[in-house]
Scaffold this active site. Structure first.
Site, PDB file in Angstrom:
ATOM      1  N   HIS A 186      20.213  58.043   4.235  1.00  0.00           N
ATOM      2  CA  HIS A 186      20.954  58.188   2.981  1.00  0.00           C
ATOM      3  C   HIS A 186      20.146  59.066   2.024  1.00  0.00           C
ATOM      4  O   HIS A 186      18.922  58.905   1.914  1.00  0.00           O
ATOM      5  CB  HIS A 186      21.186  56.814   2.347  1.00  0.00           C
ATOM      6  CG  HIS A 186      22.003  56.866   1.102  1.00  0.00           C
ATOM      7  ND1 HIS A 186      23.364  57.055   1.118  1.00  0.00           N
ATOM      8  CD2 HIS A 186      21.642  56.774  -0.203  1.00  0.00           C
ATOM      9  CE1 HIS A 186      23.817  57.075  -0.126  1.00  0.00           C
ATOM     10  NE2 HIS A 186      22.802  56.904  -0.946  1.00  0.00           N
ATOM     11  N   GLY A 212      26.747  67.721  11.054  1.00  0.00           N
ATOM     12  CA  GLY A 212      25.806  67.117  11.979  1.00  0.00           C
ATOM     13  C   GLY A 212      24.403  67.680  11.947  1.00  0.00           C
ATOM     14  O   GLY A 212      23.731  67.722  12.983  1.00  0.00           O
ATOM     15  N   SER A 213      23.905  68.089  10.775  1.00  0.00           N
ATOM     16  CA  SER A 213      22.561  68.668  10.733  1.00  0.00           C
ATOM     17  C   SER A 213      21.488  67.645  11.099  1.00  0.00           C
ATOM     18  O   SER A 213      20.500  67.975  11.754  1.00  0.00           O
ATOM     19  CB  SER A 213      22.283  69.277   9.354  1.00  0.00           C
ATOM     20  OG  SER A 213      22.159  68.285   8.361  1.00  0.00           O
ATOM     21  N   ASN A 214      21.671  66.392  10.698  1.00  0.00           N
ATOM     22  CA  ASN A 214      20.701  65.373  11.093  1.00  0.00           C
ATOM     23  C   ASN A 214      20.795  65.064  12.586  1.00  0.00           C
ATOM     24  O   ASN A 214      19.790  64.728  13.216  1.00  0.00           O
ATOM     25  CB  ASN A 214      20.898  64.098  10.270  1.00  0.00           C
ATOM     26  CG  ASN A 214      20.098  64.128   8.979  1.00  0.00           C
ATOM     27  OD1 ASN A 214      18.895  64.369   8.987  1.00  0.00           O
ATOM     28  ND2 ASN A 214      20.764  63.906   7.861  1.00  0.00           N
ATOM     29  N   GLU A 274      15.070  64.838   5.012  1.00  0.00           N
ATOM     30  CA  GLU A 274      15.845  63.959   5.894  1.00  0.00           C
ATOM     31  C   GLU A 274      15.577  64.277   7.359  1.00  0.00           C
ATOM     32  O   GLU A 274      15.399  63.376   8.192  1.00  0.00           O
ATOM     33  CB  GLU A 274      17.345  64.106   5.614  1.00  0.00           C
ATOM     34  CG  GLU A 274      17.831  63.504   4.310  1.00  0.00           C
ATOM     35  CD  GLU A 274      19.336  63.679   4.149  1.00  0.00           C
ATOM     36  OE1 GLU A 274      20.062  63.477   5.142  1.00  0.00           O
ATOM     37  OE2 GLU A 274      19.772  64.024   3.042  1.00  0.00           O
ATOM     38  N   LEU A 302      31.338  50.877   8.775  1.00  0.00           N
ATOM     39  CA  LEU A 302      31.468  50.190  10.048  1.00  0.00           C
ATOM     40  C   LEU A 302      32.000  48.774   9.830  1.00  0.00           C
ATOM     41  O   LEU A 302      31.664  48.112   8.852  1.00  0.00           O
ATOM     42  CB  LEU A 302      30.119  50.138  10.755  1.00  0.00           C
ATOM     43  CG  LEU A 302      29.542  51.492  11.171  1.00  0.00           C
ATOM     44  CD1 LEU A 302      28.108  51.323  11.661  1.00  0.00           C
ATOM     45  CD2 LEU A 302      30.401  52.156  12.228  1.00  0.00           C
ATOM     46  N   ASP A 307      23.544  46.994   7.919  1.00  0.00           N
ATOM     47  CA  ASP A 307      24.121  45.653   7.965  1.00  0.00           C
ATOM     48  C   ASP A 307      25.493  45.694   7.315  1.00  0.00           C
ATOM     49  O   ASP A 307      26.088  46.760   7.165  1.00  0.00           O
ATOM     50  CB  ASP A 307      23.185  44.611   7.328  1.00  0.00           C
ATOM     51  CG  ASP A 307      22.916  44.873   5.846  1.00  0.00           C
ATOM     52  OD1 ASP A 307      23.637  45.712   5.235  1.00  0.00           O
ATOM     53  OD2 ASP A 307      22.008  44.242   5.293  1.00  0.00           O
ATOM     54  N   ARG A 311      40.174  49.772  10.750  1.00  0.00           N
ATOM     55  CA  ARG A 311      38.761  50.032  11.025  1.00  0.00           C
ATOM     56  C   ARG A 311      38.303  49.238  12.247  1.00  0.00           C
ATOM     57  O   ARG A 311      37.577  49.749  13.102  1.00  0.00           O
ATOM     58  CB  ARG A 311      37.910  49.671   9.808  1.00  0.00           C
ATOM     59  CG  ARG A 311      36.428  49.952  10.005  1.00  0.00           C
ATOM     60  CD  ARG A 311      35.607  49.627   8.781  1.00  0.00           C
ATOM     61  NE  ARG A 311      35.950  50.519   7.681  1.00  0.00           N
ATOM     62  CZ  ARG A 311      36.472  50.119   6.527  1.00  0.00           C
ATOM     63  NH1 ARG A 311      36.704  48.835   6.326  1.00  0.00           N
ATOM     64  NH2 ARG A 311      36.749  50.977   5.583  1.00  0.00           N
TER      65      ARG A 311
END
Length: 211
Positions: free
Chosen positions: A113, A16-18, A178, A97, A145, A69
């Site tokens: 990304h 979870g660095s971002n 990032e 997703l 999307d 999913r």
């Protein structure tokens, strides 16, 4: 985005660095009019959950537990809606997703990304970059999307690929960018000072300048 505080929900699977970079940017005012209301992980033992808690963020674990999913994502949708989330930010979330999730938060899901999309989508972007011998790589923030890393591009940052680079060294330099880029892109989306024209995300004059 709403005129009041934008409520952010973050999905993580790893360290979870971002996510932490976004939290710092919200705290420092680099993402104005925003608050992180929830961090969700599909992995109960990930270090990112502990980091989020130490930062004072509310966390929930929603495991896959062998479900489809769509079943898993319907629970995500329900929890995010219970928390009135305006914008969903993927921060190292390692699961595609489902269409139902994308429809529920249409044009309100962002991802970062580690490549200059559309080059090298999917996993192992740095390995792909080195294997292809490119001289420049970088990172991309885009709307999510139904395609793999294929939504409209909001922002990009270029990182040179050095002759001595390994996957690890290139990934580390890209990650530094990032952290800055994601905050800038989220701030832009929250401001509403953009338009999506076809596949292009175009920055427009801030609304307050029209007054």
């Amino acid at each position: 985005m709403p005129e009041e505080m934008a409520r952010l929900g973050i999905l993580i699977s790893g360290r979870g660095s971002n996510m932490l970079a976004l939290a710092d940017a919200v705290h420092d005012g680099r993402i104005p009019k925003a608050e992180i209301v929830l961090v969700i992980s599909d992995q109960p033992a990930t270090s990112g959950l502990e980091s989020a808690r130490k930062s004072g963020l509310d966390t929930i674990v929603i495991e896959r537990r062998g479900r489809s999913r769509a079943e898993h994502d319907r629970e995500l949708i329900a929890v995010f809606k219970d928390h009135a989330v305006d914008l969903v930010c993927l921060a190292g979330y390692m699961r595609l997703l489902s269409p139902c999730f994308i429809e529920a938060f249409k044009s309100r899901i962002l991802n970062i990304h580690p490549s200059l999309l559309p080059c090298f989508p999917g996993l192992d972007a740095q390995r792909q970059a080195l294997a292809h011998g490119v001289k420049w790589s970088g990172c991309t923030v885009h709307f999510v999307d139904e395609t793999l890393d294929g939504g409209p591009i909001i922002a990009q940052k270029i990182v040179p690929v050095l002759d001595e680079d390994t996957e690890e060294s290139l990934a580390a330099r890209i990650l530094n960018e990032e952290h800055r880029l994601y905050a800038e892109a989220v701030a832009l989306v929250i401001s509403g000072d953009y338009q999506v024209v076809g596949r292009r995300v175009i920055t427009v004059k801030p609304r307050h300048e029209d007054v």
